[in-house]
Design an enzyme around this catalytic site. Structure first.
Site, PDB file in Angstrom:
ATOM      1  N   GLN A 146       0.842  -1.195   0.000  1.00 23.11           N
ATOM      2  CA  GLN A 146       0.000   0.000   0.000  1.00 23.11           C
ATOM      3  C   GLN A 146       0.876   1.243   0.000  1.00 23.11           C
ATOM      4  OE1 GLN A 146      -2.259   1.241   3.603  1.00 23.11           O
ATOM      5  NE2 GLN A 146      -4.062   0.709   2.373  1.00 23.11           N
ATOM      6  N   GLY A 154       1.045   7.144   6.477  1.00 25.62           N
ATOM      7  CA  GLY A 154       1.838   5.953   6.182  1.00 25.62           C
ATOM      8  C   GLY A 154       3.200   5.926   6.837  1.00 25.62           C
ATOM      9  N   GLU A 155       3.332   6.597   7.997  1.00 22.55           N
ATOM     10  CA  GLU A 155       4.652   6.656   8.632  1.00 22.55           C
ATOM     11  C   GLU A 155       5.142   5.291   9.107  1.00 22.55           C
ATOM     12  OE1 GLU A 155       7.083   9.078  12.113  1.00 22.55           O
ATOM     13  OE2 GLU A 155       5.236   9.924  11.290  1.00 22.55           O
TER      14      GLU A 155
END
Length: 292
Positions: A71, A87-88
């Site tokens: 992703q 999305g860290e």
């Protein structure tokens, strides 16, 4: 350096956002997934999550090392490289996996939108600590100027639920550290807030951790500590027979109550009660005091 290698994203991360932000966050046909060098990416300054589970990151890193990142993360262009919008965890795990690049979608977000997505995306994932969740709600209220009703509607949380988390921000710093470190539970922290004497919260929080108190045990302690104990009345010093006799004689003379008090040095005062102005004039006449 970024290389464009594929088109489209499908629903993925955007499916998470769509319920909170509407159609504006859906992937457009023009958007592409871009491989961006990790050393060009910086974490989101508005990231509400302060701690990341090391074991979970290692597991994700092992999966990424084996199969890659499924992703893409969401980023925006900044003055020097890119900043993560969402999305860290994947970014950190890719660093652990010694990857050089990560798939990403570049969005043209301003500061407010970046903050909004970062906070709401993390709240939807529901893996924040109670204190991080409370701070995220506080950010939405103070920096994005949302009301509790609007936050409730966007996240599907009740207003009392949000209010209870916001109350955690009233805890003293030392207790907040215990909560952030998961040494205190949400239930224990809420119970501590019920303590009337706020100066005692840190001490009771430490005791809770040390003695492994349950919420019920803590509630009992808080209730006991909240009971106001009446201050013991000072016992009046017994008057000497001489003072008692003097009070009676003066009381008989003036026809009212007379009180004589004396300190340790032998100094004192005489108090003569009166019921009205006429009664005061009567007493003054008995004292032969003429005010004319």
């Amino acid at each position: 350096m970024a290389n464009k290698n594929s088109k489209g994203l499908g629903k993925g991360l955007d499916a998470i956002f769509s319920s909170a932000f509407g159609a504006e966050t859906e992937t457009t046909p023009e958007e592409t997934v871009t491989e961006i060098n990790l050393d060009e990416i910086r974490p989101n300054p508005y990231q509400p999550r302060k701690t990341f589970d090391d074991e979970a990151l290692k597991e994700l890193a092992a999966s990424i090392e084996e199969s890659g990142v499924f992703q893409p993360i969401l980023v925006r262009k900044s003055v020097n490289g890119y900043e993560i919008i969402a999305g860290e965890r994947r970014f950190r795990a890719s660093q652990l996996a010694k990857k050089e690049t990560i798939p990403a979608i570049v969005r043209d977000f301003d500061e407010q939108k970046m903050m909004e997505v970062a906070v709401l995306e993390n709240l939807q994932r529901e893996d924040l600590t109670p204190l991080e969740e409370a701070e995220a709600y506080d950010t939405l209220l103070k920096k994005l100027h949302l009301t509790q009703a609007e936050i409730s509607e966007r996240l599907g949380k009740s207003r009392p639920y949000i209010a209870n988390y916001l109350r955690l921000l009233g805890l003293p710093a030392a207790t907040k550290k215990l909560l952030q470190a998961k040494k205190l539970s949400m239930g224990q922290a809420r119970t501590l807030l019920g303590l009337k004497d706020k100066q005692k919260i840190n001490r009771l929080a430490e005791r809770t951790v040390k003695d492994n108190l349950t919420v019920r045990q803590l509630e009992q302690l808080v209730n006991e500590m909240n009971q106001v104990k009446p201050k013991p009345k000072k016992k009046a010093k017994a008057k000497s027979p001489y003072l008692q006799a003097s009070e009676h004689q003066l009381g008989d003379k003036f026809g009212t109550k007379v009180n004589i008090s004396e300190n340790k040095q032998g100094k004192g005062k005489i108090e003569i009660d009166y019921l009205s102005t006429d009664d005061l004039n009567r007493i003054l006449e008995l004292l032969d005091v003429n005010l004319d």
